[in-house]
Design a protein around this motif. Sequence first.
Motif, PDB file in Angstrom:
ATOM      1  N   ALA A 144       0.830  -1.211   0.000  1.00 49.33           N
ATOM      2  CA  ALA A 144       0.000   0.000   0.000  1.00 49.33           C
ATOM      3  C   ALA A 144       0.859   1.253   0.000  1.00 49.33           C
ATOM      4  O   ALA A 144       0.530   2.248  -0.661  1.00 49.33           O
ATOM      5  N   GLN A 145       1.983   1.217   0.717  1.00 44.59           N
ATOM      6  CA  GLN A 145       2.872   2.382   0.751  1.00 44.59           C
ATOM      7  C   GLN A 145       3.526   2.612  -0.606  1.00 44.59           C
ATOM      8  O   GLN A 145       3.740   3.762  -1.016  1.00 44.59           O
ATOM      9  N   THR A 146       3.852   1.539  -1.298  1.00 48.05           N
ATOM     10  CA  THR A 146       4.406   1.682  -2.649  1.00 48.05           C
ATOM     11  C   THR A 146       3.398   2.350  -3.571  1.00 48.05           C
ATOM     12  O   THR A 146       3.733   3.263  -4.343  1.00 48.05           O
ATOM     13  N   GLU A 147       2.144   1.904  -3.485  1.00 52.28           N
ATOM     14  CA  GLU A 147       1.095   2.528  -4.296  1.00 52.28           C
ATOM     15  C   GLU A 147       0.909   3.991  -3.914  1.00 52.28           C
ATOM     16  O   GLU A 147       0.761   4.862  -4.784  1.00 52.28           O
ATOM     17  N   ALA A 148       0.927   4.280  -2.620  1.00 50.55           N
ATOM     18  CA  ALA A 148       0.773   5.658  -2.156  1.00 50.55           C
ATOM     19  C   ALA A 148       1.908   6.537  -2.672  1.00 50.55           C
ATOM     20  O   ALA A 148       1.679   7.677  -3.103  1.00 50.55           O
ATOM     21  N   ALA A 149       3.130   6.022  -2.628  1.00 51.93           N
ATOM     22  CA  ALA A 149       4.284   6.787  -3.106  1.00 51.93           C
ATOM     23  C   ALA A 149       4.153   7.067  -4.605  1.00 51.93           C
ATOM     24  O   ALA A 149       4.451   8.187  -5.071  1.00 51.93           O
ATOM     25  N   ASN A 150       3.719   6.068  -5.358  1.00 50.38           N
ATOM     26  CA  ASN A 150       3.554   6.252  -6.801  1.00 50.38           C
ATOM     27  C   ASN A 150       2.478   7.295  -7.103  1.00 50.38           C
ATOM     28  O   ASN A 150       2.651   8.163  -7.976  1.00 50.38           O
ATOM     29  N   LEU A 151       1.371   7.217  -6.394  1.00 44.63           N
ATOM     30  CA  LEU A 151       0.301   8.191  -6.613  1.00 44.63           C
ATOM     31  C   LEU A 151       0.721   9.587  -6.176  1.00 44.63           C
ATOM     32  O   LEU A 151       0.408  10.581  -6.839  1.00 44.63           O
ATOM     33  N   SER A 152       1.432   9.661  -5.065  1.00 44.89           N
ATOM     34  CA  SER A 152       1.892  10.961  -4.581  1.00 44.89           C
ATOM     35  C   SER A 152       2.817  11.636  -5.593  1.00 44.89           C
ATOM     36  O   SER A 152       2.815  12.862  -5.733  1.00 44.89           O
TER      37      SER A 152
END
Length: 213
Positions: free
Chosen positions: A171-179
Motif C-alpha cells: 500500500a505504501q508503494t502505491e501511495a508513493a507512486n500516486l503521490s
Amino acid sequence: MPSSDNTHSKIIRDAASTFLSPLGLTQKGRSRIWVDDQAWWLCLVEFQPGGFSRGTYLNVGCMWLWRERDYPSFDEGYRVEDFFPFENGEQFRKVATKLAARAAAEVERYRSKFQTVLHVSDHYLNRNPAEFWPSFNAAVACGISGRPLDARRFFAHMLALSDDRGWVKSAQTEAANLSSIVHDTKLFRQTVLDTVIRTRKMLRLPEDRLVCF
C-alpha cells in the motif's frame, strides 16, 4: 414452506426487496449483502448473521473502488443496528421491516452526502484522519478533486508508518507512486480511474457502467 433454519433469511430477503429494490439496489448472489452501485463507489447494506444465533445485525456504509479488492468491505460507515435475534416469524418480520427501512434511509443519506468525489474530499478534510486507510482514501479523494497539497499530506501519513507487513509495504508503494503524480490532476484521475475499472471487474460489477470523476 421454508424450513425453520432459513425462515429468518427469507424474511430478511423479502423486507430488503420491498425497501431496497425500489432504490435500485441489487442482492449480491444469495448473500445478505445488497449493493447500491454508484460507479466509483458502492453503498453496501449487510444484514450480517450472528455467530451462533439466528438473527441479524445491520451494517450500512461506503466502499470506495479506488482501492483494489475482490470482496465487499466498508471504508465509511458500518454498524447501524446491533443484533436482533429471531424468535418467531411474526416478531422477526417486524424486525426485518424496521431494519430494511433504516437501511433505505441510510442509503439515501450516503447518496446525498457523497454525490461527487469533491464531497468525499470535503468529508475527509473535515475529519483530518491520520489512520492508515482513511489517510489513503482522503489522499485519493483530494487528488481527484485537484487538491494536491492536501493529497500529499495524507499520503505522508501512510508513508510515515513503520511496518514490515507485506500489505502495508504494498500500500505504501502505491501511495508513493500516486503521490509522485498528484500534481498532474488529469494523469492522477486517469490512473485512479483505471484502478476503479479493475476493481469493478474483480467484484464482477457491470462493465458497461460509465465511470467518471
